[in-house]
Scaffold this active site. Structure first.
Site, PDB file in Angstrom:
ATOM      1  N   ARG A 199       0.831  -1.213   0.000  1.00 41.47           N
ATOM      2  CA  ARG A 199       0.000   0.000   0.000  1.00 41.47           C
ATOM      3  C   ARG A 199       0.855   1.249   0.000  1.00 41.47           C
ATOM      4  NH1 ARG A 199      -3.462  -0.284   5.046  1.00 41.47           N
ATOM      5  NH2 ARG A 199      -1.530  -1.186   5.787  1.00 41.47           N
ATOM      6  N   ASN A 212      -6.066  -2.790   2.467  1.00 39.63           N
ATOM      7  CA  ASN A 212      -5.959  -4.236   2.667  1.00 39.63           C
ATOM      8  C   ASN A 212      -7.357  -4.809   2.867  1.00 39.63           C
ATOM      9  OD1 ASN A 212      -3.175  -4.429   2.519  1.00 39.63           O
ATOM     10  ND2 ASN A 212      -2.873  -4.394   4.728  1.00 39.63           N
TER      11      ASN A 212
END
Length: 93
Positions: free
Chosen positions: A21, A40
């Site tokens: 990320r 996530n």
């Protein structure tokens, strides 16, 4: 092809707990003019939503499916749509 677009991507593989990320956000900011987020999911995938110039979304999509990402990407699923707006920058969620 300069119109704005919304790109929603689900990335599967070993993409959690490897900085995926963070690097996605860094790449979105480097590409420029993109807003959205990387998140996530409970099933081990990462969801990425990006809005901005279609060409820039394509650049991010190309990176997401490349060997340059952290971890290991086994597959990418994408959906294109019209922008909805409402994002302040590109966030990690």
């Amino acid at each position: 092809m300069n119109e704005d677009a919304r790109l929603v991507v689900w990335v599967r593989g070993r993409v959690q707990q490897v900085g995926f990320r963070w690097f996605t956000r860094a790449n979105a900011l480097e590409i420029g003019e993109l807003t959205g987020f990387a998140l996530n999911l409970d099933d081990g995938r990462v969801q990425v939503v990006a809005e901005g110039p279609r060409e820039n979304c394509h650049r991010l999509l190309d990176w997401l499916g490349s060997d340059d990402t952290p971890g290991r990407v086994d597959g990418v699923t994408e959906i294109w749509d019209t922008p909805r707006g409402g994002y302040e920058g590109f966030a990690i969620r």
